[in-house]
Design a protein around this motif. Structure first.
Motif, PDB file in Angstrom:
ATOM      1  N   MET A   1     -13.758 -10.603   7.302  1.00  0.00           N
ATOM      2  CA  MET A   1     -12.666  -9.793   7.815  1.00  0.00           C
ATOM      3  C   MET A   1     -12.370  -8.658   6.843  1.00  0.00           C
ATOM      4  N   LYS A   2     -12.199  -7.472   7.371  1.00  0.00           N
ATOM      5  CA  LYS A   2     -11.934  -6.311   6.534  1.00  0.00           C
ATOM      6  C   LYS A   2     -10.516  -6.332   5.975  1.00  0.00           C
ATOM      7  N   ILE A   3     -10.388  -5.661   4.857  1.00  0.00           N
ATOM      8  CA  ILE A   3      -9.073  -5.513   4.243  1.00  0.00           C
ATOM      9  C   ILE A   3      -8.330  -4.380   4.946  1.00  0.00           C
ATOM     10  N   MET A   4      -7.074  -4.603   5.249  1.00  0.00           N
ATOM     11  CA  MET A   4      -6.207  -3.574   5.824  1.00  0.00           C
ATOM     12  C   MET A   4      -5.534  -2.853   4.655  1.00  0.00           C
ATOM     13  N   ASN A   5      -5.825  -1.571   4.490  1.00  0.00           N
ATOM     14  CA  ASN A   5      -5.181  -0.763   3.467  1.00  0.00           C
ATOM     15  C   ASN A   5      -4.009  -0.047   4.104  1.00  0.00           C
ATOM     16  N   ILE A   6      -2.822  -0.352   3.616  1.00  0.00           N
ATOM     17  CA  ILE A   6      -1.586   0.150   4.201  1.00  0.00           C
ATOM     18  C   ILE A   6      -0.826   0.898   3.124  1.00  0.00           C
ATOM     19  N   CYS A   7      -0.305   2.056   3.484  1.00  0.00           N
ATOM     20  CA  CYS A   7       0.547   2.781   2.551  1.00  0.00           C
ATOM     21  C   CYS A   7       1.871   3.082   3.229  1.00  0.00           C
ATOM     22  N   VAL A   8       2.952   2.665   2.596  1.00  0.00           N
ATOM     23  CA  VAL A   8       4.299   2.914   3.095  1.00  0.00           C
ATOM     24  C   VAL A   8       4.797   4.204   2.462  1.00  0.00           C
ATOM     25  N   GLY A   9       5.271   5.108   3.292  1.00  0.00           N
ATOM     26  CA  GLY A   9       5.784   6.390   2.805  1.00  0.00           C
ATOM     27  C   GLY A   9       7.215   6.285   2.327  1.00  0.00           C
ATOM     28  N   SER A  10       7.451   5.396   1.372  1.00  0.00           N
ATOM     29  CA  SER A  10       8.786   5.189   0.827  1.00  0.00           C
ATOM     30  C   SER A  10       8.679   4.270  -0.380  1.00  0.00           C
ATOM     31  N   LEU A  11       9.628   4.398  -1.286  1.00  0.00           N
ATOM     32  CA  LEU A  11       9.734   3.468  -2.405  1.00  0.00           C
ATOM     33  C   LEU A  11      10.854   2.458  -2.167  1.00  0.00           C
TER      34      LEU A  11
ATOM     35  N   TYR B   1      -0.109 -10.698  11.556  1.00  0.00           N
ATOM     36  CA  TYR B   1      -1.283 -10.433  12.384  1.00  0.00           C
ATOM     37  C   TYR B   1      -2.585 -10.268  11.612  1.00  0.00           C
ATOM     38  N   PHE B   2      -2.498  -9.964  10.329  1.00  0.00           N
ATOM     39  CA  PHE B   2      -3.699  -9.690   9.540  1.00  0.00           C
ATOM     40  C   PHE B   2      -3.669 -10.520   8.259  1.00  0.00           C
ATOM     41  N   LYS B   3      -4.794 -11.123   7.940  1.00  0.00           N
ATOM     42  CA  LYS B   3      -4.856 -12.027   6.785  1.00  0.00           C
ATOM     43  C   LYS B   3      -5.005 -11.283   5.459  1.00  0.00           C
ATOM     44  N   ARG B   4      -5.772 -10.196   5.467  1.00  0.00           N
ATOM     45  CA  ARG B   4      -6.074  -9.500   4.212  1.00  0.00           C
ATOM     46  C   ARG B   4      -5.478  -8.093   4.245  1.00  0.00           C
ATOM     47  N   ILE B   5      -4.382  -7.918   3.531  1.00  0.00           N
ATOM     48  CA  ILE B   5      -3.750  -6.599   3.466  1.00  0.00           C
ATOM     49  C   ILE B   5      -3.529  -6.208   2.005  1.00  0.00           C
ATOM     50  N   VAL B   6      -3.632  -4.917   1.764  1.00  0.00           N
ATOM     51  CA  VAL B   6      -3.272  -4.342   0.477  1.00  0.00           C
ATOM     52  C   VAL B   6      -2.242  -3.264   0.786  1.00  0.00           C
ATOM     53  N   VAL B   7      -1.091  -3.367   0.146  1.00  0.00           N
ATOM     54  CA  VAL B   7       0.003  -2.445   0.447  1.00  0.00           C
ATOM     55  C   VAL B   7       0.230  -1.513  -0.739  1.00  0.00           C
ATOM     56  N   PHE B   8       0.198  -0.226  -0.445  1.00  0.00           N
ATOM     57  CA  PHE B   8       0.524   0.816  -1.419  1.00  0.00           C
ATOM     58  C   PHE B   8       1.871   1.396  -1.020  1.00  0.00           C
TER      59      PHE B   8
END
Length: 189
Positions: free
Chosen positions: A1-11, A26-33
């Motif tokens: 399963m691919k990694i979901m790369n997510i970036c939130v436009g806020s701190l 919904y997704f097992k592998r996520i990386v959040v920026f």
């Protein structure tokens, strides 16, 4: 399963936590920026189109961050979350607060979602309309005795007597923006 790369436009930690909670359903592998972005709208947005445009701007900045970080593989998502006032004729104050989430992917496909809407006391809205530089978070934070309220449980927590918190309603907005992405067979591309 691919990694979901997510970036939130806020701190804002509430927006980041809500995004993580929603995607993890919904997704097992996520990386959040996370990055600081400018919504390019007033600090206290009024009007549905303005709120949504602010969320779109935040999502685009976040997506561009991922693209510039060489995360060009599929499954990159920019997330923009924005809340503001929408005129509602039957509301006591004439306005309700809405939260919108925009998710934009590497193909520039935008999906939208909203959390629950709620009303502020009339005197709060009057203060905002008198001084457009003020933010509701500032007014309710003073009322609640917590100037950091918008980065924590939020005005909804204070007004609901801690039955609902900001993380919950923002998580709902992110989930609603994910609906077309988790139901491709129903929404199509």
């Amino acid at each position: 399963m691919k990694i979901m790369n997510i970036c939130v436009g806020s701190l804002n930690p509430v927006k980041i936590k809500a995004t993580k909670l929603a995607f993890k359903k919904y997704f097992k592998r996520i990386v959040v920026f996370k990055i600081k972005t400018d919504s390019k709208i007033p600090n206290q947005p009024i009007g549905m189109d303005i709120i949504v445009n602010g969320a779109i701007n935040r999502a685009k900045f976040a997506l561009n961050y991922l693209i510039n970080e060489k995360r060009r593989d599929k499954n990159i998502f920019g997330i923009g979350i924005e809340a503001g006032l929408v005129p509602i004729s039957n509301a006591i104050s004439g306005y309700m607060d809405f939260q919108f989430c925009v998710i934009i992917d590497e193909n520039q496909r935008i999906t939208l979602g909203s959390g629950v809407a709620f009303e502020y006391p009339k005197f709060v809205i009057e203060q905002i309309l008198e001084n457009r530089e003020k933010e509701i978070g500032e007014i309710i934070g003073k009322l609640a005795g917590n100037i950091n309220l918008k980065n924590e449980a939020g005005a909804i927590s204070f007004l609901s007597k801690k039955e609902i918190n900001r993380t919950e309603i923002l998580t709902q907005a992110v989930i609603c923006a994910l609906l077309p992405r988790i139901n491709y067979e129903l929404y199509g591309n």
